[in-house]
Design an enzyme around this catalytic site. Structure first.
Site, PDB file in Angstrom:
ATOM      1  N   GLU A   1       4.896   6.176 -63.073  1.00 40.42           N
ATOM      2  CA  GLU A   1       4.843   7.252 -64.070  1.00 40.42           C
ATOM      3  C   GLU A   1       3.414   7.448 -64.576  1.00 40.42           C
ATOM      4  OE1 GLU A   1       7.749   6.462 -67.082  1.00 40.42           O
ATOM      5  OE2 GLU A   1       9.396   7.150 -65.830  1.00 40.42           O
TER       6      GLU A   1
ATOM      7  N   THR B   1       6.880  24.587 -51.901  1.00 43.01           N
ATOM      8  CA  THR B   1       7.486  23.404 -51.308  1.00 43.01           C
ATOM      9  C   THR B   1       6.532  22.909 -50.227  1.00 43.01           C
ATOM     10  OG1 THR B   1       8.636  24.746 -49.677  1.00 43.01           O
ATOM     11  CG2 THR B   1       9.860  24.190 -51.673  1.00 43.01           C
TER      12      THR B   1
ATOM     13  N   TYR C   1       7.152   2.124 -58.974  1.00 40.68           N
ATOM     14  CA  TYR C   1       7.233   3.069 -60.089  1.00 40.68           C
ATOM     15  C   TYR C   1       5.836   3.419 -60.559  1.00 40.68           C
ATOM     16  CZ  TYR C   1      11.442   5.012 -61.821  1.00 40.68           C
ATOM     17  OH  TYR C   1      12.505   5.838 -61.965  1.00 40.68           O
TER      18      TYR C   1
ATOM     19  N   ARG D   1      10.180  16.725 -47.679  1.00 43.88           N
ATOM     20  CA  ARG D   1      10.798  17.520 -48.745  1.00 43.88           C
ATOM     21  C   ARG D   1      10.105  17.173 -50.058  1.00 43.88           C
ATOM     22  NH1 ARG D   1      14.867  19.877 -46.084  1.00 43.88           N
ATOM     23  NH2 ARG D   1      15.249  21.206 -47.879  1.00 43.88           N
TER      24      ARG D   1
ATOM     25  N   LYS E   1       8.601  23.466 -45.652  1.00 40.35           N
ATOM     26  CA  LYS E   1       8.982  24.641 -44.846  1.00 40.35           C
ATOM     27  C   LYS E   1       7.896  24.882 -43.791  1.00 40.35           C
ATOM     28  CE  LYS E   1      11.907  26.097 -48.629  1.00 40.35           C
ATOM     29  NZ  LYS E   1      12.200  27.084 -49.695  1.00 40.35           N
TER      30      LYS E   1
ATOM     31  N   ASP F   1       4.990  32.035 -55.695  1.00 39.28           N
ATOM     32  CA  ASP F   1       5.851  31.007 -55.110  1.00 39.28           C
ATOM     33  C   ASP F   1       5.807  31.187 -53.600  1.00 39.28           C
ATOM     34  OD1 ASP F   1       7.791  29.333 -54.189  1.00 39.28           O
ATOM     35  OD2 ASP F   1       9.327  29.932 -55.643  1.00 39.28           O
TER      36      ASP F   1
END
Ligand SMILES: *Cc1c(COP(=O)(O)O)cnc(C)c1O
Length: 423
Positions: free
Chosen positions: A59, A229, A57, A238, A232, A203
């Site tokens: 954060e 992203t 974790y 991903r 692609k 984008d």
């Protein structure tokens, strides 16, 4: 060609799931994958995304975490961000967004208030859901106004975009989309954003790899924010990234965490770093240019066979076919091509008279087949398969589809896919 079994621990623990993964590997090996938003990641990217980094974790941001034990994770995240900055030539990169849609939502959170007007390309014209389309949170919580393409040319009409922006005064203008076969004129959008006082968001989810490889113009320095992203054409895991000049860095970081997300997916961050390293190599420039050359060759071969292409062709990795003249609905064609081992998606075309669940078009692209090493010389064959498949879809000829499937598997066997098991 049958792939060897892989993933021994998974097979021992959960043979049912392992069998499904094995079947998917076989499917990805045997078929011609033409979905333009998909690709094959390298073995190195796969390995990075399957590491114990996922046990942590983290954060916060590197050097400013809410958890101890970040000695290595901080370096991983810095490496990914530094590589993104170098590759795209930006001041700031946030590599934490879970995927493209949350990345875009973070942009709204950073620059707009609920109810504000935002502008993007309409989904049925080739835009993305998250650019203010009605069914999306971005269209429900913000007031989305939408531009399209011209009916006669299939191209964006910048006079229309300017008129709309000056009339509506949006906080955000999105450019980029999911079914745009032509080069995006970032400078033209930037001028309109300046005139109308909007933040311009490029984008580039679909074309980030082409930009990195020099096969599409860069949104730098035109866009205020770049959203992409990583899975692609960029050929990573991903995930997503938000990039900007220094002036917007704080707003973007705050919006991603703590505004929208909790802990980053560190194994994904690591795999993004690997993909960015790969994308900085000379061979990736060759890849990006080959993707475009293959798409052009495929478009030419389809046009020669009487296919109607939105905008008349392509400048990038993507082709949008209007099957109306072939007298086959897009969904019928897509499902038949799938049975023929050619994986595509049905898609609306601009001004589509049919419904979104049953549209007139099929969207295809060349990122995956290029990753397997197919060249422009193979594209006439690909066009022939599509042509025969679409004809078989119309006539209901299942034997013809089975014959194509065998031919496809035959060719693909000669071009092993990155990341899939080999002997
Ligand atoms: C794919 C895509 C997205 C969304 O990405 P997800 O990872 O599917 O959420 C956003 N914008 C554009 C233009 C895209 O093509």
């Amino acid at each position: 060609m049958t792939l060897p079994l892989s993933h021994p621990a998974l097979s021992a623990t959960d043979p049912e799931l392992a069998a499904l993964v094995g079947a998917e590997e076989q499917l990805q090996a045997d078929t011609l994958r033409l979905i333009p938003s998909e690709n094959y990641v390298s073995q190195a990217v796969l390995e990075a995304s399957g590491t114990v980094l996922q046990n942590k974790y983290s954060e916060g941001y590197a050097g400013r975490r809410y958890y101890e034990g970040q000695q290595n994770i901080d370096q991983v995240e810095r490496l990914a961000a530094d590589r993104a900055k170098a590759l795209f030539g930006v001041d700031h990169a946030n590599v934490q967004p879970y995927s493209g849609s949350p990345a875009n939502l973070a942009v709204y959170l950073a620059f707009a208030e609920p109810g504000d007007t935002v502008m993007g390309m309409a989904l049925p014209m080739g835009g993305h859901l998250t650019h203010g389309w009605g069914v999306s949170a971005t269209g429900k919580w913000f007031r989305g106004v939408q531009y399209g393409v011209r009916h006669d040319t299939g191209l964006i009409d910048f006079d229309e975009v300017r008129d709309l922006a000056l009339k509506e005064r949006p906080k955000l203008i999105f450019c980029g989309g999911t079914a745009l076969p032509r080069t995006i004129d970032f400078a033209a959008f930037a001028e309109i954003a300046r005139e109308s006082g909007a933040v311009l968001v490029a984008d580039v989810a679909h074309i980030a790899g082409l930009i990195a490889g020099g096969a599409h113009p860069s949104p730098v320095p035109h866009a205020d924010v770049i959203s992409t992203t990583t899975h692609k054409t960029l050929r990573g895991p991903r995930g997503a990234m938000l990039m900007s000049r220094e002036e917007h860095a704080k707003a973007i970081d705050k919006a991603v965490f703590p505004g929208l997300q909790g802990g980053p997916h560190n194994q994904t961050t690591a795999a993004i770093a690997v993909a960015l390293h790969e994308a900085a190599q000379p061979s990736f420039r060759d890849y990006a240019h080959a993707v475009v050359a293959n798409a052009r060759a495929l478009a030419d071969a389809l046009l020669a066979r009487g296919f109607e292409l939105v905008s008349g062709g392509t400048d990038n990795h993507l082709i949008l076919m209007d099957l109306t003249p072939k007298d086959v609905p897009g969904k019928v064609a897509a499902k038949a091509l799938d049975r023929a081992g050619i994986v595509v998606n049905y898609n609306t075309v601009p001004y589509d008279p049919r419904k979104p669940f049953d549209p007139s078009g099929v969207r295809i692209g060349t990122p995956s087949l290029t990753s397997r090493g197919l060249t422009a010389a193979h594209m006439p064959t690909v066009a022939e398969w599509i042509d025969r498949g679409v004809t078989a879809a119309r006539t209901g000829d299942e034997d013809a589809l089975a014959a194509i499937r065998a031919e496809v598997a035959d060719l693909m066997a000669a071009f092993p896919a990155p990341g899939l098991p080999t002997d």
